[in-house]
Design a protein around this motif. Structure first.
Motif, mmCIF file in Angstrom:
data_model
loop_
_atom_site.group_PDB
_atom_site.id
_atom_site.type_symbol
_atom_site.label_atom_id
_atom_site.label_comp_id
_atom_site.label_asym_id
_atom_site.label_seq_id
_atom_site.Cartn_x
_atom_site.Cartn_y
_atom_site.Cartn_z
ATOM 1 N N SER A 77 70.718 38.836 62.168
ATOM 2 C CA SER A 77 71.155 41.351 61.354
ATOM 3 C C SER A 77 70.908 41.014 60.254
ATOM 4 O O SER A 77 71.280 40.134 59.630
ATOM 5 N N ASN B 185 70.997 46.961 62.134
ATOM 6 C CA ASN B 185 71.089 46.748 63.559
ATOM 7 C C ASN B 185 72.505 47.280 64.607
ATOM 8 O O ASN B 185 73.032 47.465 64.212
ATOM 9 N N ASP C 233 66.545 49.459 67.943
ATOM 10 C CA ASP C 233 67.928 48.205 67.794
ATOM 11 C C ASP C 233 68.182 48.206 66.791
ATOM 12 O O ASP C 233 68.697 47.992 66.239
ATOM 13 N N ARG C 234 67.784 49.498 65.995
ATOM 14 C CA ARG C 234 67.545 49.570 65.060
ATOM 15 C C ARG C 234 68.988 51.157 64.114
ATOM 16 O O ARG C 234 68.316 51.571 65.212
#
Length: 345
Positions: free
Chosen positions: A274, A294, A334-335
């Protein structure tokens, strides 16, 4: 306060002196008979002064504002009637000859009695209405000032509550992070406690002001980031960028820390790679702050945080910078990206 009262008194005096001087100011050099000026102008003006100030200092507060309209009307009607008769009595007993002579010389016809009464009543109504308007305006200004003061006290109380709420929340999250280091790296845990004490000193003793220099806030954020990096593994990278030059900007303290806390809480995984990117830019009157990380949502049974930080932040922004901030959060691929823009002036 004393100065304001003196200025007000001088303004009142100036107005009345001007009114008393009007017969001469408007005569255009013609000779004025003093007795006629007294009878037709000065005596009614003295009565007007009495009506104005008696209403301004006594009747409006005692009867009009408490909505005792009948008493207010009766007292003023009685006072105006008394002055009408008193004026006639004074003219008949002291100025009758000069007024009669003046009327004969000018070849004018005296106005009907009823019309003369109407004109005099209207002339006495003017100071009455003016006193009501002036007193009502003064009362409204006072009420508005009291309302603003009450709003200021309420705002200050709410902000203080949110500020005190933030401190234990920050301390709780920091201790959770240090706790995870105790068994793994005792030396790092000791260093973290020392760093935490410096951060808490800033929070306790330097953030009680309404605003602090942005440079101090940046220094605080850097120290917190360095503290959080101690417990991270090689799987997580952290990068940050802050203004280097002195901006001169003053800002409310502890507005950005919750966003960074949130990134370390939800943007780090023990098994996955991450990265956390923190950026701040500023110009003369705007601060733009963003954090991208993340997104690893916490499980429902995870008690490492209650989510109070972001709620607290939004409430403080609404109170401190109404209509002068933009706060946005986006989750994509996914951010997690949060952007905060604040207009200082």
């Amino acid at each position: 306060m004393y100065k304001n009262k003196t200025i007000t008194a001088l303004l009142h005096l100036l107005v009345w002196l001007t009114l008393f001087s009007l017969p001469y100011l408007l005569s255009y050099g013609e000779e004025q008979e003093l007795d006629r000026v007294k009878a037709h102008f000065w005596i009614p003006l003295v009565f007007s002064v009495i009506i104005f100030y008696f209403n301004y200092f006594v009747l409006v507060d005692r009867f009009l504002f408490p909505k005792k309209m009948l008493q207010f009307i009766v007292v003023n009607a009685a006072m105006i009637t008394f002055f009408l008769f008193l004026k006639e009595y004074i003219e008949d007993n002291f100025f009758q000859q000069i007024l009669k002579k003046r009327l004969e010389n000018s070849n004018r016809v005296a106005p009907p009695f009823k019309m003369a009464i109407y004109i005099q009543v209207l002339s006495y109504m003017a100071p009455l209405l003016f006193s009501i308007a002036l007193k009502t305006t003064k009362r409204w200004n006072k009420t508005e000032a009291e309302r603003k003061e009450a709003m200021h006290v309420k705002l200050k109380s709410e902000l203080q509550h949110l500020h005190y709420q933030l401190q234990p929340h920050f301390f709780f999250n920091s201790l959770n992070n240090i706790y995870s280091l105790v068994d793994i790296s005792p030396d790092q845990a000791k260093s973290s406690i020392h760093s935490l004490s410096k951060l808490m000193r800033y929070m306790l003793y330097e953030t009680n002001l309404e605003v602090v220099p942005l440079t101090k806030e940046i220094d605080f954020l850097k120290k917190y980031i360095d503290l959080m990096k101690l417990r991270l593994s090689d799987k997580t990278t952290v990068s940050y960028s802050f203004p280097i030059k002195e901006t001169g900007i003053q800002i409310a303290p502890l507005l950005f820390i919750s966003l960074i806390e949130n990134a370390f809480k939800h943007g780090v995984s023990a098994t996955k790679t991450s990265n956390i990117d923190i950026n701040m830019t500023s110009d003369d009157n705007t601060v733009l702050f963003s954090v991208e990380n993340n997104n690893f949502p916490k499980k429902t049974d995870d008690k490492s945080g209650s989510g109070i930080g972001l709620q607290n932040l939004e409430k403080r922004l609404e109170l401190l910078y109404p209509d002068k901030f933009s706060f946005k959060t986006i989750v994509k691929d996914d951010r997690f990206l949060v952007t905060l823009k604040i207009e200082i002036n």
